[in-house]
Every structure is written in C-alpha cells, then in structure tokens.
Motif scaffolding. Structure first.
Motif, PDB file in Angstrom:
ATOM      1  N   SER A 241       1.198  -1.565   0.391  1.00 29.58           N
ATOM      2  CA  SER A 241       0.278  -0.210  -0.531  1.00 29.58           C
ATOM      3  C   SER A 241       0.933   1.572  -0.074  1.00 29.58           C
ATOM      4  CB  SER A 241      -0.746   0.131   1.175  1.00 29.58           C
ATOM      5  OG  SER A 241      -0.327  -0.320   2.335  1.00 29.58           O
ATOM      6  N   GLN A 242       1.872   1.111   0.458  1.00 30.45           N
ATOM      7  CA  GLN A 242       2.585   2.484   1.072  1.00 30.45           C
ATOM      8  C   GLN A 242       4.168   1.660   0.164  1.00 30.45           C
ATOM      9  OE1 GLN A 242       2.162   4.268   4.750  1.00 30.45           O
ATOM     10  NE2 GLN A 242       0.772   4.419   4.659  1.00 30.45           N
TER      11      GLN A 242
ATOM     12  N   HIS B 274       7.389   3.200   1.363  1.00 30.04           N
ATOM     13  CA  HIS B 274       8.290   3.291   2.615  1.00 30.04           C
ATOM     14  C   HIS B 274       8.882   1.810   2.575  1.00 30.04           C
ATOM     15  CE1 HIS B 274      10.225   4.012   6.971  1.00 30.04           C
ATOM     16  NE2 HIS B 274       9.202   5.309   6.472  1.00 30.04           N
TER      17      HIS B 274
END
Length: 628
Positions: free
Chosen positions: A194-195, A197
């Motif tokens: 989802s990200q 990072h």
C-alpha cells in the motif's frame, strides 16, 4: 511547568506512552524461549493437562536462540506455563508475551559453540567500476560534503561492493523498481503493497535497478527486504526479522518501520545475537531512527518530542539516527502553514548520529526514465536518515571489512562533522522555542537532538582503510588524507611501504590503543610542522623520525589492546620492524628515511613558499620560536 528552561542540557523529556498493559493471566499467546531445541509436540504434551487445546509452533531455532509460540483460548499466567514445561524437563529460559511489549531483560544465552553468521545464498555485487561523481541535482545534496550532506567521495569511498544490506519494513509498494536480491516475508503470507516506505529505504541506501536510475549511498551493495506485519499485531516479528537478517549474512541491518512500543525479551535476544554473532562474529550494526512522537507532559504546554528510554531505538546496542537539515542547519525542522519551524523527530540521550533527513530526491520517478530535471523532493525524516546512515556504514565496511562493531562505531564517531547545538537563526520563527532545546553540548560532544554529530562518510572511509589516513583525519587534515590515499592507490613505492592487509589491521590497532594512536598522530603533526621547511627538519637532529617510527612499529607488534594478528600480518610487522632497526645503525639509511619522510610531508602539506609565509607572520607577531 517544564524544567527545561535555564539548564543547557534539559528539555521537556516526557515521551509518549507506548507500552500497552500486560496481558499476563489472559488467553495464552506466548513465546517460550528454551536453552536447546524442543519439539513443539513435546511442549504441547507438557501443557496438555492444563491447556489441552494449546497449539505450539516453532518460531525460531538458531543456536543459541530457540523460540516456540504457544497459543490457547484458555487463560493462564506465564509463571504457570514455565512451571508446567520445567516439570516436563524442558529447559525454559523465559516465557514472554507475543503480543505486548516488556522491558524485561532476557536471561543471558550461552553463545559458546554457536555458529557465527556467514552469508549463505546471498551473492554480493561486483564493483560497477568508475568513480564519477553523483548527479549534482538539488535533491542529491545529501551525498555531498557541503550543505549538510554526508560527504560521499566516490573516488575514495567506493560504492559498497561486496556488502549486504537488510532493510526491515512493514510496507513496500514498487519493489519492482529495486534491485533486490530477495524479498523475505516474516510472519506474513502476502507482501503489503500500500505504501512505498520500504522501497524508499532500500533506494536511498542502495538505489534502484534501472540503468541510469536513482543511485543511493552504496549502489554496489546487495539489498534484501524483510517485510514484517503492521505495528500492533505482535512484538515477535521484528526480533525474528533481525535474527533472520543477521543469520542470512547481512553486513548492516536497518529498520525504519514504526517500532515504538515493541521492546521485548525477544528483541533483547535478537540484538545480542547481532552484536555477538553477526558478520562472522565481528558484530552486525543495527540502525534505528529516532522516530517522531509529540506529547505534552502534565502541567506543561510544550510538546516534548522525546525518545523514550524503553524504546528499541534507545537500546545501546543499536545506532540511533536523527534527521539533519540541508545547508548545515543542524536538526531537521519543517515550516507549518504559518511559516513557523517545528521538529520532525524525537530527541534524547540515546541519539547517536545525525544523517540527512530534510527534503531528499524521491528515488522512485513518476515515469520510468524520467530526466533529472523532473526530480521530486520528499521528506525523508528520521526514517530516510537511518537509511542514508546504513548506506554510509556499508561504504565504511567495504573499506575495511575486518572492523569489529566497536571499531566501526569508533571510526564513524571520531570522524563526524560537528553540528552547532543551537538552532540556526535562519530557522526562526519557531512555533515554540522549547521545541529546539537543548541549546548546548555535553562535555563529550553529545546533544540530545544531534547525538555526537553528523555522519561524514568520506572521512570515515579514508580513516577506516589506512593508519596514516586515520591520523590525518583525526588531525582535521582531510586534504592530506586524500592525498595520501591517492598516492597509495597509484604509487608502487607507497604501496610497498605496507600492504593493504597490514593497513587495515593497523587502523584497528590504533583505534584500540590510545597510546599508539597518539604516537601516529604525533608523527603526523610533526610532518605538518616541518612540511616545506628543511631548517625545521634539521633542527630535530638526524634519526629522530626513524626512532619514532621504530617505537611506533614496536608498539604495533607488541600491543595487547589490538585485535589478533594473522600470521601474514605478524610476519609483515616483524619484517618491517627488522628493516627499520637495521636502518637505525646505518647513517646513509637514516638519511634516506628522513629525507623520504620530509618529501612525504612536503607532498601532503604546505609548500616551502607557504611555510615561509606562515613563519613571517609568526615572527611579525613575536610568536615564532627562536631559530638556532
């Protein structure tokens, strides 16, 4: 009110509470640490009289760490579980919650006879060649020496070839952009996407895989990504990931995911294993960010931005990294909509180093192959700062892979760039002046915001690989250290003075023995003082330099503080000492050595003309010593 005002070291030191309440006495979800491998079935049988539906699974079996996970809807206390297992002759070290954090210290494990971590099925990358500078785009400032960067010097720092990086994170969208050796799922069935990072952490430390794509701090290092569940599900995944990464052969481990409130006896075990058995027994560095948690202590209107002493990043076995600002402005502050500066990180006694965390170039382009002018900037914060720091450690270790963990710590800390402890005037106005306290350093150079200073990869890499370069860097003579590095790299005469193997060992010896380090620095200071001035050299009498060299090499051969010498290092030291001692009885040899030392000093430091200018200035100020 807070006590911070008026004391130079104080600030609103009250962290956000992160520890959840203890679950002892509830339904079982426990970790059982044993002193030897135990079959899950044997543990289940021992627990069955009280907990007949207990499920037991093996979590980890890597000597000296053996963990079982016990789950049951039946309630019970941890002491009761330990007693039931011990009654069945199962050697229990401890029983801990798998869900809730704990400040309990794990009982010491027995590492005697345990296998040190060696890379298995984790290939390294070869050096890509070339020493061209990194692109001079605005977002690549973090690589440069000026403007708050870490001073990467490709010509002398290299690219981290031969090193392995483990990044632990809880999300990683766009991993296809990375040149990962492998993606490892830890207590997950499906990778979270989802990200970006985790992808950012890998890219800032190492880079992306596309030709001409983003190049991180150590682009020739081999990265793996270890994905763990989101915070709050358990406290077991992080220590499992650290143990696995270290056991796989990582040279550096960085975890920039949210780990606040996840301390546990298992994490204690994992960090101890990294320190004692990681990197072939030399110790594997583990890097954590300071994080960012704002709270207002009771009876105070000021936010604390404090790193709790019970958080993983405060453990003395990890390298806790805070974010630095560009333009040498110290701690990274951001401006709110009203133009006021606010912190972007925690502070505290455990902060070790500062690393760039201001706006960095976004390593994942919006369009594949986008040109540099399309570069986007994004806040790296303490997460990105820890990734940059991990890349710097890879570069240093690539220059001297034999460094043990304390030696790595010493060479990096002793080559830091000092950071002014007070916030710069350019950062005003502040949302709250208390946000940028403390405004002073302790006597050892530590500040709660900056640690001991900002990482300088260029200096650390020079110092890590050569004893003379180490001495020169410690003196602040970086240009001379670079000149010596280049002379060693291209000159056969310089390379014949001592081997690269002896150079690397000698660096470790100087770091371990303060007396030897002082002797090497004294010779370097002498060289600086006599550079370009034959009169000064003659004033000290024939044989003075050779005598110092003999004493220094004797010390290297005899010191008990230094690490063990390999047979080849021992033989080279003995041969070098023999040559020097024989030269001390030959006037012609003495003259040749002293002349060579003078020529080296001239090459590394000032020219004769520059020396005359300095002497004239000293005489004019009546500070010059009398000339015999």
């Amino acid at each position: 009110m807070s006590r911070g005002h008026g004391r130079p070291w104080d600030f609103g030191y009250a962290p956000v509470p992160t520890a959840a309440g203890d679950d002892d006495g509830g339904p079982l979800d426990l970790v059982v640490a044993t002193r030897c491998p135990v079959a899950p079935g044997a543990a289940a049988a021992a627990l069955s009289p009280r907990w007949p539906d207990a499920q037991v699974e093996r979590v980890l079996s890597r000597a000296p760490i053996f963990w079982l996970r016990v789950r049951s809807p039946g309630v019970g206390r941890r002491a009761e579980v330990a007693a039931a297992l011990s009654a069945a002759a199962i050697p229990v070290r401890y029983v801990a919650s798998a869900l809730r954090p704990s400040a309990a210290v794990a009982p010491r494990f027995d590492a005697e006879g345990a296998v040190v971590a060696r890379p298995e099925a984790w290939p390294v990358r070869r050096a890509s060649g070339g020493d061209e500078d990194d692109p001079a785009t605005p977002g690549r400032w973090f690589l440069r020496a000026e403007g708050g960067g870490i001073g990467v010097d490709r010509r002398r720092s290299g690219r981290g070839a031969g090193m392995r990086l483990a990044v632990i994170d809880d999300d990683a969208w766009a991993v296809e952009e990375l040149g990962l050796d492998r993606e490892v799922l830890v207590m997950l069935d499906v990778p979270p996407r989802s990200q970006a990072h985790g992808a950012f952490m890998v890219a800032w430390a190492v880079g992306t895989r596309r030709p001409g794509g983003f190049r991180g701090v150590a682009p020739d290092a081999s990265p793996r990504l270890y994905l763990i569940p989101k915070p709050g599900s358990c406290v077991l995944a992080l220590p499992v990931a650290i143990v696995q990464a270290v056991s796989d052969g990582a040279d550096v481990v960085v975890c920039a995911a949210y780990v606040e409130g996840s301390m546990s006896p298992m994490l204690d075990d994992a960090l101890e294993l990294a320190v004692r058995l990681g990197r072939r027994g030399r110790g594997c560095p583990v890097v954590f960010p300071t994080g960012r948690e704002a709270s207002s202590p009771p009876e105070s209107l000021h936010a604390s931005f404090s790193l709790g002493l019970g958080e993983p990043a405060s453990d003395p076995r990890v390298f806790c990294v805070g974010p630095g600002a560009r333009d040498d402005d110290g701690w990274f502050l951001w401006r709110d909509r009203r133009g006021r500066s606010r912190p972007f990180a925690n502070r505290g006694p455990a902060v070790r180093w500062l690393s760039p965390g201001d706006d960095l170039a976004c390593p994942l382009p919006p369009v594949p192959g986008a040109p540099p002018e399309s570069e986007r900037l994004c806040h790296a914060e303490s997460s990105g700062a820890s990734a940059v720091a991990a890349g710097a450690l890879l570069l240093v270790l690539s220059q001297n892979p034999a460094l043990r963990l304390p030696e790595l710590d010493a060479v990096v800390t002793r080559t830091l760039a000092r950071v002014p402890p007070a916030a710069p005037a350019s950062a005003a106005p502040f949302a709250d002046p208390w946000d940028v306290l403390p405004g002073a350093r302790d006597r050892d150079g530590h500040n709660a915001k900056h640690g001991y200073g900002r990482l300088h990869a260029g200096r650390a890499c020079l110092a890590a690989g050569d004893p003379l370069a180490l001495a020169l860097v410690l003196l602040g003579e970086d240009d001379a250290a670079r000149a010596w590095h280049d002379a060693r790299a291209r000159g056969r005469l310089a390379r014949r003075l001592y081997s690269r193997r002896l150079a690397r060992w000698a660096v470790r010896a100087l770091l371990a023995d303060p007396g030897l380090c002082h002797g090497a620095c004294a010779l370097a200071r002498h060289a600086r003082l006599v550079a370009g001035d034959a009169r000064r050299r003659r004033a000290h009498g024939p044989g003075a330099v050779l005598r110092q060299l003999v004493v220094l090499v004797r010390g290297l051969a005899a010191t008990r503080a230094a690490p063990a010498r390999s047979p080849r290092v021992r033989g080279e030291l003995a041969a070098l000492l023999d040559r020097l001692e024989r030269s001390a009885t030959d006037a012609a040899a003495i003259e040749a050595i002293e002349s060579g030392f003078g020529e080296l000093a001239d090459a590394l430091f000032a020219s004769a003309a520059a020396r005359d200018v300095v002497d004239a200035a000293l005489r004019a100020s009546s500070l010059a010593p009398p000339v015999a």
